[in-house]
Design a protein around this motif. Structure first.
Motif, PDB file in Angstrom:
ATOM      1  N   LEU A 183       1.009  -1.259  -0.197  1.00  0.00           N
ATOM      2  CA  LEU A 183      -0.073  -0.158  -0.136  1.00  0.00           C
ATOM      3  C   LEU A 183       0.725   1.105  -0.144  1.00  0.00           C
ATOM      4  CD1 LEU A 183      -2.576  -0.806   2.757  1.00  0.00           C
ATOM      5  CD2 LEU A 183      -3.002  -1.227   0.174  1.00  0.00           C
ATOM      6  N   ALA A 184       0.414   2.164  -0.550  1.00  0.00           N
ATOM      7  CA  ALA A 184       0.968   3.592  -0.674  1.00  0.00           C
ATOM      8  C   ALA A 184       0.112   4.545   0.082  1.00  0.00           C
ATOM      9  CB  ALA A 184       1.306   4.046  -2.130  1.00  0.00           C
ATOM     10  N   PHE A 185       0.433   5.696   0.564  1.00  0.00           N
ATOM     11  CA  PHE A 185      -0.301   6.552   1.032  1.00  0.00           C
ATOM     12  C   PHE A 185      -0.127   8.065   0.570  1.00  0.00           C
ATOM     13  CE2 PHE A 185      -0.213   3.423   4.413  1.00  0.00           C
ATOM     14  CZ  PHE A 185      -1.443   2.991   4.744  1.00  0.00           C
ATOM     15  N   VAL A 186      -1.095   8.718   0.255  1.00  0.00           N
ATOM     16  CA  VAL A 186      -1.032  10.139  -0.319  1.00  0.00           C
ATOM     17  C   VAL A 186      -2.068  11.079   0.702  1.00  0.00           C
ATOM     18  CG1 VAL A 186      -1.445  11.341  -2.308  1.00  0.00           C
ATOM     19  CG2 VAL A 186      -0.778   9.260  -2.743  1.00  0.00           C
ATOM     20  N   LEU A 187      -1.262  11.984   1.092  1.00  0.00           N
ATOM     21  CA  LEU A 187      -1.939  12.853   2.090  1.00  0.00           C
ATOM     22  C   LEU A 187      -2.040  14.301   1.470  1.00  0.00           C
ATOM     23  CD1 LEU A 187      -3.317  13.644   4.973  1.00  0.00           C
ATOM     24  CD2 LEU A 187      -1.026  13.907   5.644  1.00  0.00           C
ATOM     25  N   ASP A 188      -3.109  14.797   1.358  1.00  0.00           N
ATOM     26  CA  ASP A 188      -3.173  16.435   0.926  1.00  0.00           C
ATOM     27  C   ASP A 188      -3.130  17.065   2.375  1.00  0.00           C
ATOM     28  OD1 ASP A 188      -4.328  19.013   0.489  1.00  0.00           O
ATOM     29  OD2 ASP A 188      -5.126  18.137  -1.496  1.00  0.00           O
ATOM     30  N   LEU A 189      -2.077  17.893   2.452  1.00  0.00           N
ATOM     31  CA  LEU A 189      -1.698  18.430   3.508  1.00  0.00           C
ATOM     32  C   LEU A 189      -2.655  20.035   3.746  1.00  0.00           C
ATOM     33  CD1 LEU A 189       1.899  18.432   3.217  1.00  0.00           C
ATOM     34  CD2 LEU A 189       0.505  17.123   4.984  1.00  0.00           C
ATOM     35  N   THR A 190      -3.584  20.342   2.843  1.00  0.00           N
ATOM     36  CA  THR A 190      -4.407  21.284   2.915  1.00  0.00           C
ATOM     37  C   THR A 190      -5.707  20.879   3.292  1.00  0.00           C
ATOM     38  OG1 THR A 190      -3.120  22.647   1.321  1.00  0.00           O
ATOM     39  CG2 THR A 190      -5.274  23.351   1.910  1.00  0.00           C
ATOM     40  N   THR A 191      -6.380  19.903   2.460  1.00  0.00           N
ATOM     41  CA  THR A 191      -7.721  19.333   3.015  1.00  0.00           C
ATOM     42  C   THR A 191      -7.367  18.382   3.850  1.00  0.00           C
ATOM     43  OG1 THR A 191      -7.360  17.707   1.208  1.00  0.00           O
ATOM     44  CG2 THR A 191      -8.261  19.963   0.557  1.00  0.00           C
ATOM     45  N   ALA A 492      11.770  10.777  10.049  1.00  0.00           N
ATOM     46  CA  ALA A 492      12.842   9.843  11.078  1.00  0.00           C
ATOM     47  C   ALA A 492      12.307   8.586  11.286  1.00  0.00           C
ATOM     48  CB  ALA A 492      12.820  10.725  12.443  1.00  0.00           C
ATOM     49  N   ILE A 493      12.554   7.846  10.113  1.00  0.00           N
ATOM     50  CA  ILE A 493      12.450   6.488  10.043  1.00  0.00           C
ATOM     51  C   ILE A 493      10.898   5.994  10.475  1.00  0.00           C
ATOM     52  CG2 ILE A 493      13.345   4.166  10.331  1.00  0.00           C
ATOM     53  CD1 ILE A 493      15.198   5.871   8.778  1.00  0.00           C
ATOM     54  N   ASP A 494      10.750   5.898  11.743  1.00  0.00           N
ATOM     55  CA  ASP A 494       9.591   5.288  12.216  1.00  0.00           C
ATOM     56  C   ASP A 494       8.320   6.456  12.594  1.00  0.00           C
ATOM     57  OD1 ASP A 494      10.680   6.426  14.431  1.00  0.00           O
ATOM     58  OD2 ASP A 494       9.945   4.891  15.538  1.00  0.00           O
ATOM     59  N   ARG A 495       8.627   7.725  12.160  1.00  0.00           N
ATOM     60  CA  ARG A 495       7.857   8.848  12.408  1.00  0.00           C
ATOM     61  C   ARG A 495       8.175  10.126  11.625  1.00  0.00           C
ATOM     62  NH1 ARG A 495      11.798   8.110  15.922  1.00  0.00           N
ATOM     63  NH2 ARG A 495      12.865  10.011  16.812  1.00  0.00           N
ATOM     64  N   PHE A 496       7.346  10.957  11.459  1.00  0.00           N
ATOM     65  CA  PHE A 496       7.829  12.061  10.584  1.00  0.00           C
ATOM     66  C   PHE A 496       7.007  13.353  11.120  1.00  0.00           C
ATOM     67  CE2 PHE A 496       4.217   9.960   8.289  1.00  0.00           C
ATOM     68  CZ  PHE A 496       3.599  10.923   7.861  1.00  0.00           C
ATOM     69  N   TYR A 497       7.660  14.322  10.981  1.00  0.00           N
ATOM     70  CA  TYR A 497       7.190  15.732  11.461  1.00  0.00           C
ATOM     71  C   TYR A 497       6.816  16.711  10.241  1.00  0.00           C
ATOM     72  CZ  TYR A 497       9.521  14.017  15.773  1.00  0.00           C
ATOM     73  OH  TYR A 497      10.075  13.335  16.635  1.00  0.00           O
ATOM     74  N   VAL A 498       5.491  17.398  10.503  1.00  0.00           N
ATOM     75  CA  VAL A 498       5.027  18.094   9.276  1.00  0.00           C
ATOM     76  C   VAL A 498       4.879  19.604   9.632  1.00  0.00           C
ATOM     77  CG1 VAL A 498       3.062  18.346   7.795  1.00  0.00           C
ATOM     78  CG2 VAL A 498       3.852  16.270   8.516  1.00  0.00           C
ATOM     79  N   LEU A 499       5.566  20.573   9.012  1.00  0.00           N
ATOM     80  CA  LEU A 499       5.518  21.887   9.293  1.00  0.00           C
ATOM     81  C   LEU A 499       4.443  22.374   8.100  1.00  0.00           C
ATOM     82  CD1 LEU A 499       7.576  21.381  11.041  1.00  0.00           C
ATOM     83  CD2 LEU A 499       8.710  23.416  10.427  1.00  0.00           C
ATOM     84  N   CYS A 500       3.453  23.288   8.299  1.00  0.00           N
ATOM     85  CA  CYS A 500       2.805  23.970   7.483  1.00  0.00           C
ATOM     86  C   CYS A 500       2.529  25.242   7.528  1.00  0.00           C
ATOM     87  CB  CYS A 500       1.333  23.380   7.585  1.00  0.00           C
ATOM     88  SG  CYS A 500       0.853  21.428   7.468  1.00  0.00           S
ATOM     89  N   PHE A 501       2.775  25.992   6.502  1.00  0.00           N
ATOM     90  CA  PHE A 501       2.924  27.472   6.330  1.00  0.00           C
ATOM     91  C   PHE A 501       1.756  28.002   5.620  1.00  0.00           C
ATOM     92  CE2 PHE A 501       7.441  25.755   6.634  1.00  0.00           C
ATOM     93  CZ  PHE A 501       7.897  26.524   7.762  1.00  0.00           C
ATOM     94  N   ALA A 502       0.992  27.344   5.065  1.00  0.00           N
ATOM     95  CA  ALA A 502      -0.183  28.048   4.295  1.00  0.00           C
ATOM     96  C   ALA A 502      -1.467  27.446   5.318  1.00  0.00           C
ATOM     97  CB  ALA A 502      -0.650  27.167   3.059  1.00  0.00           C
ATOM     98  N   GLU A 503      -2.423  28.713   5.458  1.00  0.00           N
ATOM     99  CA  GLU A 503      -3.240  28.549   6.309  1.00  0.00           C
ATOM    100  C   GLU A 503      -4.432  27.558   5.792  1.00  0.00           C
ATOM    101  OE1 GLU A 503      -5.170  32.251   7.506  1.00  0.00           O
ATOM    102  OE2 GLU A 503      -3.176  33.107   8.726  1.00  0.00           O
ATOM    103  N   SER A 504      -4.971  26.767   6.756  1.00  0.00           N
ATOM    104  CA  SER A 504      -6.132  25.987   6.533  1.00  0.00           C
ATOM    105  C   SER A 504      -6.859  25.353   7.539  1.00  0.00           C
ATOM    106  CB  SER A 504      -5.554  24.500   5.754  1.00  0.00           C
ATOM    107  OG  SER A 504      -6.547  23.717   5.597  1.00  0.00           O
ATOM    108  N   ASP A 505      -8.270  25.752   7.661  1.00  0.00           N
ATOM    109  CA  ASP A 505      -9.253  25.176   8.534  1.00  0.00           C
ATOM    110  C   ASP A 505      -9.628  23.928   8.537  1.00  0.00           C
ATOM    111  OD1 ASP A 505     -10.845  25.254   6.540  1.00  0.00           O
ATOM    112  OD2 ASP A 505     -12.030  26.880   7.258  1.00  0.00           O
ATOM    113  N   GLN A 506      -9.103  23.125   7.732  1.00  0.00           N
ATOM    114  CA  GLN A 506      -9.343  21.627   7.610  1.00  0.00           C
ATOM    115  C   GLN A 506      -8.283  20.703   8.208  1.00  0.00           C
ATOM    116  OE1 GLN A 506     -11.157  20.496   3.617  1.00  0.00           O
ATOM    117  NE2 GLN A 506     -10.629  22.621   3.009  1.00  0.00           N
TER     118      GLN A 506
END
Length: 524
Positions: A183-191, A492-506
């Protein structure tokens, strides 16, 4: 009246008395009668030479009360103001509107605002119909990115073990967990919408590649499945052997696979929209890209597609001569048409770099700006004395200039042997994020803002306890930091960190389950 004569007739040596009223008026009239700037300066110099100390103090009091500042911005045409502000931060026109009413009027001009943003986006964003509010939002996001002030920060820990690589394209983050490679995962970081991709028979996925239009999955059955960026419209093509999946890249709607054999290299190019496939072969004859004094020391690094011109560039590293020192490797690259015609051969020296180490997985060039520049992270084994430390460095390719050079020296990441210093950095435009940590007390910085062209810094944004397990990712992860102007990802192998700079209420506001496939922690 001649000013000098007037001056001579009005100045009384040794006297501090004020001039008679008529004489002062005559002096002023004479000064007004001078027609050129040079003559006025000469007259002032002559008059100043006649002043007494008391009169000097009086002149100083008069000039100190006057302002000699000149409002250039307020006087220039708006076209010239726009040209000036393309050299400043994108938020400068908004911040400086408070200077005066004239500045407020000029700097609210859409001509100024759009020129400033176009300098950053290099024409890749259509601002033709953008209004003031939209320009302001984009400028604020760019400013937040350049200064290390994200709107949201998350820690995501998938259930399915480790992640060895992931792709970030625009608002879309995609990855394949090693615990479930079907399986592969695709995440929309805005919605904040997650979709799952797989092959038709849920085959084992070997690699994941993404562009701003498609996501490609290479599988163990020699079939490559290609989806649009939202995970829809599954199409596929088959290659003759698994060798073709050792060097893969995609750009726009095109996928390229490259297989190296003993006597030749085969290239297959496939287009998503037309589902058309084309192939050509590169013979390993003397003088070709893959010829060398020691063929075992030649490694294909990666192809770089150029779909707009139907060309591609193939990069390889080699020690081209037995007489060349170990630390003087270079990278050769050739440009081919989709029909297989070689239209250029190039090479660049890499002084100070030892033998470039091969990868156990596919390595690709990633875009680092909107101006046609790319970077690839490589590893090298130090050749200095007894130091066998593995260092990591960025190699940058400018597509417009056809120029390849070291972007980040290994010394930025290395350190004395045994120091325990590891890290990685990534760039977008002129802004740098990364991580670098050493042994010792205190928390481990997982991701830091490392400055921009205006100033270098090291400001940790995410830290964790040093008791937390951490695989030395300089060895095991291809790209531990990936980013664009909207998002920064730290893997970081077994986890990851996400920084978002665009505003989104979702996006989520509270910690909890991550779509039933992991855990989510809201950090900001």
């Amino acid at each position: 009246m001649n000013l000098q004569l007037a001056t001579n007739s009005l100045i009384y040596p040794g006297s501090t008395a004020r001039f008679p009223e008529m004489d002062a008026n005559g002096l002023v009239d004479a000064f007004k009668g001078l027609q050129t700037n040079d003559s006025r300066r000469e007259a002032l110099a002559a008059l100043v030479n006649e002043l007494t100390p008391y009169e000097w103090r009086a002149l100083h009091a008069i000039t100190s009360a006057r302002s000699f500042q000149y409002d250039i911005i307020g006087q220039l045409p708006v076209e010239l103001v726009a040209h000036i502000f393309i050299h400043l931060d994108t938020t400068a026109p908004y911040r400086l509107q408070i200077v005066s009413r004239r500045w407020n009027h000029v700097l609210r001009s859409l001509h100024v605002l759009k020129r400033s943003l176009n300098q950053w986006y290099d024409g890749t964003v259509d601002l033709h119909d953008a209004d003031y509010t939209l320009c302001q939002q984009k400028a604020q996001r760019v400013h937040a990115f350049r200064t290390g002030n994200p709107n949201n920060m998350y820690k995501i820990t998938p259930d399915d073990a480790d992640i060895r690589d992931m792709c970030l394209t625009g608002d879309t983050l995609s990855w394949v967990p090693s615990g479930n490679q079907r399986l592969a995962f695709v995440l929309d970081l805005t919605t904040w919408r997650l979709c799952t991709l797989s092959g038709e028979a849920r085959e084992k996925i070997w690699g994941l590649f993404a562009s701003d239009r498609i996501v490609a999955l290479t599988t163990s059955t020699n079939v490559c499945y290609v989806f649009d960026l939202h995970g829809e419209g599954r199409k596929n093509f088959r290659v003759p052997s698994s060798e073709y999946f050792k060097n893969v890249t995609c750009r726009f709607s095109t996928v390229a696979c490259l297989a190296s054999f003993e006597e030749h290299t085969s290239v297959y190019i496939w287009e998503y929209d037309t589902q058309r496939g084309r192939s050509f072969q590169i013979d390993h004859h003397p003088g070709s890209l893959f010829s060398a004094s020691d063929p075992s020391r030649v490694h294909t690094i990666t192809p770089l597609l150029q779909p707009e011109t139907e060309t591609m560039i193939i990069f390889a590293d080699a020690k081209r001569s037995k007489d060349r020192p170990e630390h003087r490797w270079h990278i050769a690259y050739s440009r081919f048409t989709y029909g297989g015609e070689c239209i250029g051969n190039f090479q660049t020296s890499l002084p100070g770099i030892g033998g470039i180490m091969g990868w156990s997985y596919v390595n690709c060039f990633d875009p680092i700006d909107n101006k046609g520049r790319f970077a690839i992270r490589l590893k090298s084994l130090s050749r200095e004395a007894d130091n066998n430390q593995i260092t990591s460095f960025l190699l940058r390719f400018d597509e417009k200039l056809n120029h390849l050079a070291i972007m980040e020296e290994p010394s930025l990441l290395g350190g004395p042997s045994g120091s325990g210093a590891v890290g990685s950095i990534a760039w977008w435009e002129d802004t740098c994020y990364g991580h670098m940590y050493h042994g010792g007390d205190g928390e481990r910085p997982m991701l830091a803002h490392m400055g921009n062209s205006g100033a270098r810094c090291y400001t940790p944004l995410i830290t964790e306890s040093k008791d937390a397990p951490l695989v030395p990712d300089i060895e095991d992860v291809n790209r531990s930091v990936i980013m664009n102007e909207k998002h920064v990802i730290r893997l970081a192998i077994d986890r990851f960190y996400v920084l978002c700079f665009a505003e989104s209420d979702q996006r989520p506001k509270e910690s909890g389950s991550f779509f039933d496939v992991g855990a989510l922690e809201v950090l900001q």
